[in-house]
Scaffold this motif. Structure first.
Motif, mmCIF file in Angstrom:
data_model
loop_
_atom_site.group_PDB
_atom_site.id
_atom_site.type_symbol
_atom_site.label_atom_id
_atom_site.label_comp_id
_atom_site.label_asym_id
_atom_site.label_seq_id
_atom_site.Cartn_x
_atom_site.Cartn_y
_atom_site.Cartn_z
ATOM 1 N N PRO A 123 39.126 47.496 47.528
ATOM 2 C CA PRO A 123 38.247 47.022 48.596
ATOM 3 C C PRO A 123 39.021 46.594 49.842
ATOM 4 C CG PRO A 123 37.733 45.965 46.496
ATOM 5 C CD PRO A 123 39.064 46.635 46.341
ATOM 6 N N VAL A 124 38.491 46.974 50.998
ATOM 7 C CA VAL A 124 38.922 46.440 52.289
ATOM 8 C C VAL A 124 37.726 45.667 52.817
ATOM 9 C CG1 VAL A 124 39.742 46.956 54.613
ATOM 10 C CG2 VAL A 124 40.468 48.388 52.690
ATOM 11 N N ASP A 130 53.196 38.072 42.994
ATOM 12 C CA ASP A 130 52.805 37.354 41.772
ATOM 13 C C ASP A 130 51.721 38.083 40.975
ATOM 14 O OD1 ASP A 130 50.276 36.802 42.931
ATOM 15 O OD2 ASP A 130 50.849 34.781 43.549
ATOM 16 N N GLY A 131 51.281 39.237 41.474
ATOM 17 C CA GLY A 131 50.332 40.047 40.715
ATOM 18 C C GLY A 131 48.890 39.614 40.807
ATOM 19 N N SER A 132 48.518 38.819 41.812
ATOM 20 C CA SER A 132 47.138 38.341 41.920
ATOM 21 C C SER A 132 46.308 39.137 42.929
ATOM 22 C CB SER A 132 47.113 36.863 42.306
ATOM 23 O OG SER A 132 47.715 36.651 43.580
ATOM 24 N N ALA A 133 46.926 40.017 43.717
ATOM 25 C CA ALA A 133 46.199 40.772 44.747
ATOM 26 C C ALA A 133 45.288 41.816 44.111
ATOM 27 C CB ALA A 133 47.177 41.442 45.698
ATOM 28 N N THR A 134 44.131 42.054 44.753
ATOM 29 C CA THR A 134 43.208 43.092 44.270
ATOM 30 C C THR A 134 42.664 43.968 45.392
ATOM 31 O OG1 THR A 134 41.360 41.512 44.372
ATOM 32 C CG2 THR A 134 42.471 41.770 42.244
ATOM 33 N N GLY A 135 43.025 43.703 46.640
ATOM 34 C CA GLY A 135 42.500 44.505 47.748
ATOM 35 C C GLY A 135 43.045 44.000 49.067
ATOM 36 N N PHE A 136 42.290 44.273 50.132
ATOM 37 C CA PHE A 136 42.719 43.909 51.484
ATOM 38 C C PHE A 136 41.582 43.160 52.177
ATOM 39 C CE2 PHE A 136 44.737 47.781 50.091
ATOM 40 C CZ PHE A 136 46.078 47.577 50.378
#
Length: 488
Positions: free
Chosen positions: A397-398, A419-425
Motif C-alpha cells: 500500500p501507498v 527492524d522489520g515492522s514496515a508494511t508499505g509507504f
C-alpha cells in the motif's frame, strides 16, 4: 444446561456478497462469521431491492405491516452463503431501477423515507420479535441508513441496547423538519440536543444521540471525528460521547476466506510462504490491459473516482511515476472529470497506463494479485479495506496517513525497514507536519520506485506485508466485549 448464543440484529443498507457498493457491505457481511465463535449469532436486516428475493431463493415471511410509510411490507427470512438474512420486502420503497441510493446518477428523492422505514422495522423487530419467536438481545445499526433505529427505540421507551457504527460521517441522511410527522418522529424533540442539525434533521446525528454506544471503524478516525476538519458538523456530538467514554474506534478487518490468494478462484494461487506465482499474476494483468513490462513497479488503483479518494492527486503524481519506469492500472467510476482525466492519462501513456471504468469484483482480485503497489491517497479514510486487500495479496500500500490507513500501514522508513515492522509507504503524516497533497504522494511513489530496484529489500518488505494481521479476530473480540457490556 448450555447457554444459548446471544442474538444480534444487524441493520444495514447493503451486505456482501448479496449487494455491495463499498466497504460497508464487506463489514456487514463478514462480521457475523467472526462473532459466531464468540457466542454471538447475527441476523442481518436489509432492504429487498429489486431482484434480491429471487437471488437468495427460498424465503419465509416472519413479519408484516399493512402500512409501512405508504404501502404494505413484509420481512422475509432467508439464508444466503452462510448469512442469516431478514429482507424487507416493501415494493413501494425498494422495487425500483437504479442502485440502492441513486438512479441515473441522482439520489432517490425519498431516500429519507426509504431508510427511515428500514429503521422503523428494525426497531419493531427489536421490541416485539418475529413470528418465528426470534428477538435480539442487541441491535447493531450501521451508518445513517440505520441511524433512526436507536431513536425509534428511545422514543418507544425500549430498553433494548443499541450500537451505532459510523462507517463514513460524510454521509448523514439529512432532510427537512417538515418530514418529521411523516417519519413518525416527535416534533417536540427537534432541537440541537437531539434531532436538529443546522436547521435540518440528520438521521446519523439522531443515532449518535440515542444509541447506547457509538463506534467507528478505526481508532485514528475516532480521534479525527472530534475535529472540525473531519467531523462534518458533528464534531461536538462526537466529542461529547467520547468524553463520556461512550465512543470508540474498532478497526475493520476483511474476510480472509474470500480474500485469500492461496484459494482465490480468480487468480493463480500463491501465498506469503510460496509467492512465486505472484509474478505470473503480474504478467497476466499487464497482458489483460495491453501494457508493456515496466522497469519499475506495477501500481493498481481500485476506488471510487472522487475528491475524497484523492484522484486529483493521482492525476498530478502519476506522470512522474510512469516516467520513472512505473506502470498503473485503474479500476473505478465516479466524477466525470476524473474519468476524463484518467482517460487522457491512459491515452498519453497507452503502454503504461490501463483504465477500466466501472466496477468488476473478479478483476479487482486479479489486480491485487498482479500489482506491486496499491495506491490509496485518500484525503480522509474512516478505515479503508483496499489497503488490507493489498497487504494480503502482496500489493504494497501507498497511503495517505489518515484514519484507518494510518492505523494499518507502517511506513517503510529506514528504521522500520531495519527492524522489520514496515508494511508499505505513507505520506502526509500530520504529526510530522506533512500534508496530503500531490507532492507527498509523488515522494512516496519515488521511494517505492527506489526500493523496488533493490530486489532483496523489496521481497523482504512484501513478505512482511503479506503476513500482517488483516482478519477480524482481534476486532471481533472487541465487538463481542462491547456487546456483552451493553446487554449487561
Amino acid at each position: 444446561m448450555a447457554r444459548r448464543p446471544r442474538r444480534v440484529l444487524s441493520v444495514a443498507s447493503e451486505c456482501a456478497p448479496l449487494l455491495k457498493t463499498g466497504g460497508l457491505a464487506d463489514v456487514v457481511g463478514a462480521l457475523p462469521a467472526a462473532l459466531a465463535p464468540l457466542g454471538w449469532r447475527s441476523r442481518i436486516l436489509m432492504p429487498a431491492y429489486r431482484g434480491l428475493l429471487e437471488q437468495v431463493g427460498r424465503s419465509r415471511r416472519v413479519w408484516r405491516d399493512d402500512d409501512l410509510f405508504g404501502g404494505p411490507a413484509a420481512v422475509r427470512s432467508a439464508s444466503y452463503r452462510g448469512l442469516d438474512l431478514l429482507l424487507l420486502d416493501a415494493p413501494h420503497l425498494f422495487d425500483r431501477p437504479g442502485g440502492p441510493y441513486t438512479v441515473d446518477g441522482h439520489d432517490h428523492p425519498d431516500n429519507h423515507v426509504r431508510f427511515a422505514a428500514l429503521s422503523w422495522v428494525g426497531a419493531r423487530i427489536a421490541m416485539h420479535g418475529t413470528v418465528d419467536r426470534w428477538r435480539p438481545d442487541l441491535v447493531h445499526a450501521h451508518d445513517w441508513q440505520a441511524g433512526l433505529v436507536p431513536s425509534y427505540l428511545a422514543y418507544a421507551g425500549s430498553e433494548v441496547p443499541t450500537l451505532l457504527t459510523i462507517h463514513n460521517i460524510a454521509f448523514q441522511g439529512v432532510f427537512g423538519p417538515d418530514q418529521l410527522d411523516r417519519l413518525r418522529l416527535p416534533t417536540w424533540d427537534f432541537h440541537p440536543e437531539a434531532l436538529e442539525y443546522h436547521g435540518l434533521v440528520s438521521t446519523l446525528k439522531a443515532g449518535m444521540v440515542h444509541a447506547s454506544r457509538v463506534t467507528t471503524v478505526s481508532p485514528t478516525y475516532a480521534e479525527e471525528l472530534a475535529t472540525p476538519e473531519f467531523g462534518f458538523g458533528l464534531e461536538g456530538v462526537v466529542a461529547s460521547r467520547r468524553d463520556r467514554g461512550e465512543m470508540v474506534g474498532i478497526l475493520n478487518g476483511i474476510d480472509t476466506s474470500v480474500w485469500d490468494p492461496a484459494t482465490d478462484p480468480h487468480v493463480v494461487p500463491f501465498s506469503a510462504s510460496a509467492p512465486g506465482a505472484k509474478a505470473e499474476n503480474r504478467r497476466a494483468l499487464l497482458a489483460e490491459f495491453g501494457l508493456d513490462e515496466p522497469n519499475g513497479p506495477l501500481a493498481v488503483v481500485v476506488t471510487r473516482l472522487t475528491h475524497q479518494k484523492g484522484v486529483d492527486l493521482l492525476l498530478e503524481a502519476l506522470p512522474a511515476f510512469v516516467e520513472a519506469g512505473g506502470a498503473v492500472v485503474v479500476l473505478g467510476s465516479g466524477d466525470a472529470g476524473y474519468e476524463y482525466g484518467l482517460g487522457e492519462l491512459a491515452a498519453r501513456y497507452p503502454r503504461s497506463v490501463g483504465l477500466r471504468l466501472g466496477y468488476d469484483e473478479p478483476l479487482s482480485h486479479r489486480m491485487y494479485a498482479g500489482g506491486d503497489l496499491v495506491l490509496v491517497p485518500s484525503r480522509f479514510e474512516p478505515c479503508g479495506l483496499t489497503q488490507l486487500y493489498g497487504l494480503r495479496y502482496g500489493a504494497l500500500p501507498v497511503v495517505a496517513s489518515t484514519g484507518g490507513l494510518r492505523d494499518t500501514v507502517a511506513d517503510a522508513t529506514p528504521e522500520r525497514l531495519a527492524d522489520g515492522s514496515a508494511t508499505g509507504f505513507a505520506f502526509g503524516d500530520p504529526t510530522q507536519g506533512g500534508a496530503i497533497d500531490a507532492g507527498g504522494l509523488g515522494f512516496a511513489l519515488g521511494r517505492a520506485v527506489d526500493l523496488y530496484a533493490d530486489r532483496d529489500a523489496w521481497l523482504r518488505l512484501r513478505a512482511r506485508a503479506m503476513r500482517a494481521p488483516v482478519d477480524w479476530s482481534t476486532s471481533a473480540t472487541r465487538y463481542a466485549e462491547l456487546f456483552a457490556e451493553l446487554v449487561r
